[in-house]
Design a protein around this motif. Structure first.
Motif, PDB file in Angstrom:
ATOM      1  N   LYS A 131       0.967  -1.275   0.180  1.00 29.25           N
ATOM      2  CA  LYS A 131      -0.035  -0.134   0.076  1.00 29.25           C
ATOM      3  C   LYS A 131       1.162   1.326  -0.104  1.00 29.25           C
ATOM      4  O   LYS A 131       0.397   2.024  -0.681  1.00 29.25           O
ATOM      5  CB  LYS A 131      -0.984   0.015   1.572  1.00 29.25           C
ATOM      6  N   ALA A 132       1.605   1.103   0.604  1.00 27.98           N
ATOM      7  CA  ALA A 132       2.786   2.645   0.613  1.00 27.98           C
ATOM      8  C   ALA A 132       3.213   2.631  -0.761  1.00 27.98           C
ATOM      9  O   ALA A 132       3.418   3.762  -0.969  1.00 27.98           O
ATOM     10  CB  ALA A 132       3.866   2.196   2.014  1.00 27.98           C
ATOM     11  N   MET A 133       3.921   2.056  -1.172  1.00 21.52           N
ATOM     12  CA  MET A 133       4.527   2.421  -2.711  1.00 21.52           C
ATOM     13  C   MET A 133       3.472   2.232  -3.324  1.00 21.52           C
ATOM     14  O   MET A 133       3.523   3.117  -4.410  1.00 21.52           O
ATOM     15  CB  MET A 133       4.818   1.047  -3.103  1.00 21.52           C
ATOM     16  N   ASN A 134       1.656   1.742  -3.385  1.00 23.22           N
ATOM     17  CA  ASN A 134       1.149   1.829  -4.398  1.00 23.22           C
ATOM     18  C   ASN A 134       0.866   3.448  -4.286  1.00 23.22           C
ATOM     19  O   ASN A 134       0.200   4.574  -5.184  1.00 23.22           O
ATOM     20  CB  ASN A 134      -0.064   1.445  -4.074  1.00 23.22           C
ATOM     21  N   GLU A 135       1.007   4.105  -2.982  1.00 27.58           N
ATOM     22  CA  GLU A 135       0.046   5.982  -2.566  1.00 27.58           C
ATOM     23  C   GLU A 135       1.108   6.308  -2.597  1.00 27.58           C
ATOM     24  O   GLU A 135       1.071   7.785  -1.885  1.00 27.58           O
ATOM     25  CB  GLU A 135      -0.748   5.182  -0.918  1.00 27.58           C
ATOM     26  N   ALA A 136       2.862   6.038  -2.468  1.00 30.66           N
ATOM     27  CA  ALA A 136       3.673   6.683  -2.553  1.00 30.66           C
ATOM     28  C   ALA A 136       3.440   7.849  -3.084  1.00 30.66           C
ATOM     29  O   ALA A 136       3.499   7.844  -4.363  1.00 30.66           O
ATOM     30  CB  ALA A 136       4.872   6.283  -2.259  1.00 30.66           C
ATOM     31  N   PRO A 137       3.551   9.491  -2.500  1.00 28.88           N
ATOM     32  CA  PRO A 137       4.059  10.481  -3.219  1.00 28.88           C
ATOM     33  C   PRO A 137       5.032  10.664  -4.333  1.00 28.88           C
ATOM     34  O   PRO A 137       5.876   9.732  -3.834  1.00 28.88           O
ATOM     35  CB  PRO A 137       3.627  11.399  -2.442  1.00 28.88           C
ATOM     36  N   VAL A 138       5.591  11.334  -5.035  1.00 27.72           N
ATOM     37  CA  VAL A 138       6.560  11.415  -6.026  1.00 27.72           C
ATOM     38  C   VAL A 138       7.716  12.028  -5.178  1.00 27.72           C
ATOM     39  O   VAL A 138       8.647  10.900  -5.348  1.00 27.72           O
ATOM     40  CB  VAL A 138       6.330  12.349  -7.202  1.00 27.72           C
ATOM     41  N   SER A 139       7.831  12.083  -3.983  1.00 27.47           N
ATOM     42  CA  SER A 139       9.006  12.229  -2.982  1.00 27.47           C
ATOM     43  C   SER A 139       9.536  11.225  -2.810  1.00 27.47           C
ATOM     44  O   SER A 139      10.511  11.498  -1.865  1.00 27.47           O
ATOM     45  CB  SER A 139       8.316  14.546  -2.190  1.00 27.47           C
ATOM     46  N   ALA A 140       8.458  10.950  -2.682  1.00 31.88           N
ATOM     47  CA  ALA A 140       8.886   9.388  -2.022  1.00 31.88           C
ATOM     48  C   ALA A 140      10.269   8.304  -2.525  1.00 31.88           C
ATOM     49  O   ALA A 140      11.066   8.390  -1.902  1.00 31.88           O
ATOM     50  CB  ALA A 140       7.676   8.647  -1.211  1.00 31.88           C
ATOM     51  N   LEU A 141       9.576   8.903  -3.389  1.00 33.50           N
ATOM     52  CA  LEU A 141      10.592   7.492  -4.916  1.00 33.50           C
ATOM     53  C   LEU A 141      11.795   9.275  -5.214  1.00 33.50           C
ATOM     54  O   LEU A 141      13.243   8.290  -5.426  1.00 33.50           O
ATOM     55  CB  LEU A 141       9.682   8.285  -5.970  1.00 33.50           C
ATOM     56  N   GLY A 142      12.159   9.842  -4.778  1.00 37.80           N
ATOM     57  CA  GLY A 142      13.385  10.354  -5.046  1.00 37.80           C
ATOM     58  C   GLY A 142      14.738  10.441  -3.468  1.00 37.80           C
ATOM     59  O   GLY A 142      14.791   9.634  -2.721  1.00 37.80           O
TER      60      GLY A 142
END
Length: 472
Positions: A131-142
């Motif tokens: 769920k965290a991965m699916n709902e993560a904002p873009v900022s969490a991937l950078g």
């Protein structure tokens, strides 16, 4: 000439660097028995340091028995270095905590601090992580906030108030990749070569190593059944940092009384120094209510270190510091320089895991299970060894300390046990002062079922009965 390389960038002691590198060279076999070392004059010129700096390093190695000196001839590698101990692959395991190594499932592992990994609710965590991965904002991937995601820190501050009585702002929390990184960040922030660090004796070997990279002035104070004893502190000294484990002293298991907690806080205030409180397994208290944290008593002089490795699983690599506001900017910057930030997706997943109550339900279940395993281990010890065994630290935590009066747990003894199928860590490995704890071993029980504990204790008993060389 012996090749040594000094780090001249961070104010680290040259004496300690020379000592450490020569010691490593001896243990690796590059320097062998009776090999002659460079003269203090030649090595000091080669390294561009004072001659006394080299002489002090040599003297430390002589005191350990790694070197010997002959008047007018110089310094030589000690005569017993090569002949000591069994093959290297076994010896290395015996002197290192398995939290830094790996061991196959064929062994019964009594190491401390390992949770019951087979009982962790992987399906629930998988849902939270997905769920965290699916709902993560873009900022969490950078590249994310070095201090930790703000929404996670907000949830964590509420969790700490509910479970530990710690009132702090999210801005005071630094998310780390475990306790070791937390301690390293504090050391980088507060210590220099002139800093005094006071620690408990015994204490976790990694703690000593972390602080020793920043200062040689590390002083240890004996613990008793309650933990550290503030009345032993010298009144005329000025420590920069005092490291303690008040909720469950590692490894002896003492729980610091409220009276001593107040004494410790008062001392820190008078000396205007910091206390680093490692609260590594406070969730598992089996008798009475958990004691208050030191941070509750003084938020200006106490740095609180927590981890999720013990309540969840070590490979999660998430921990945290709760710090006085004045230290936040520098600690945040050191964290940024270290690894920029801890895993953002896992922070979001853990936030969900806390919010929906799964973490606290898991802790309650593990507390019941660990108490059961502790009780069974105590019963087995008394059944197999009777009055010959003395037990410490059984009121809380995930391990106990066991003492056998007529047994000395040398490296050879530990290696024999390892070859027989069990891994144990002598308390002596965590002691600043030798021969104070050589009759004692740590027995972690959280990760072991009854069958493994019984089989491991049978091996221990057989080795003690059959190998007279370990008996003093």
């Amino acid at each position: 000439m012996l090749y040594l390389e000094l780090d001249r960038t961070h104010g680290r002691s040259y004496t300690k660097q020379i000592y450490t590198q020569i010691r490593k060279t001896i243990f690796s076999g590059v320097l062998r028995t009776n090999d002659k070392l460079p003269s203090t004059r030649d090595l000091s010129k080669e390294l561009c340091v004072a001659r006394n700096t080299v002489l002090n390093a040599y003297d430390m190695l002589v005191a350990e028995g790694l070197l010997y000196s002959l008047p007018g001839a110089g310094f030589f590698v000690g005569p017993e270095i090569i002949s000591k101990g069994p093959p290297a692959h076994v010896k290395d395991l015996s002197i290192t905590s398995l939290s830094d190594m790996s061991l196959s499932n064929d062994y019964i592992n009594f190491d401390s601090g390992i949770p019951a990994l087979d009982l962790f609710p992987k399906s629930k965590w998988n849902r939270a992580a997905s769920k965290a991965m699916n709902e993560a904002p873009v900022s969490a991937l950078g590249y994310d906030d070095p201090q930790g995601r703000v929404e996670f820190r907000e949830v964590l501050s509420i969790y700490l108030k509910r479970t530990r009585g710690i009132e702090c702002k999210p801005e005071q929390i630094i998310v780390t990749s475990g306790t070791k990184q937390g301690l390293t960040l504090v050391a980088k922030c507060l210590l220099n070569a002139q800093s005094e660090v006071w620690i408990e004796n015994p204490t976790n070997e990694n703690v000593k190593k972390i602080f020793s990279y920043h200062t040689d002035k590390i002083y240890s104070f004996e613990v008793d059944e309650e933990g550290v004893q503030p009345d032993l502190f010298p009144k005329d000294s000025e420590p920069s940092l005092i490291f303690v484990t008040p909720s469950h002293q590692f490894p002896m298991g003492g729980i610091l009384s409220v009276k001593r907690r107040f004494e410790l806080i008062q001392f820190a205030r008078e000396k205007n120094c910091f206390i680093l409180e490692d609260d590594y397994d406070s969730e598992f208290n089996y008798e009475g209510f958990p004691n208050s944290s030191l941070f509750e008593f003084d938020m200006e002089h106490v740095i609180y270190a927590g981890t999720f490795s013990k309540v969840m699983f070590p490979s999660l690599r998430l921990g945290y510091l709760v710090v006085p506001p004045a230290l936040v900017p520098q600690l945040r910057e050191w964290k940024r320089l270290a690894d920029h930030h801890s895993n953002s997706i896992y922070q979001i997943a853990l936030m969900r895991f806390i919010e929906n109550g799964d973490l606290e339900r898991h802790i309650r279940r593990m507390k019941r299970e660990y108490k059961k395993r502790r009780d069974n281990l105590l019963s087995m010890l008394h059944l197999k060894f009777g009055e010959k065994v003395k037990i410490y630290g059984f009121r809380a935590g995930m391990h106990i300390v066991v003492e056998f009066e007529d047994v000395i747990f040398t490296n050879e003894c530990v290696n024999r046990l390892l070859k027989s199928g069990i891994y144990v860590v002598p308390v002596e490995k965590h002691s600043f002062k030798k021969n104070n704890h050589h009759h004692q071993i740590i027995l972690g029980y959280a990760q072991l079922n009854d069958q493994d504990m019984a089989r491991g204790l049978e091996i221990l008993k057989t080795e003690i009965d059959n190998n007279k060389t370990v008996v003093s």
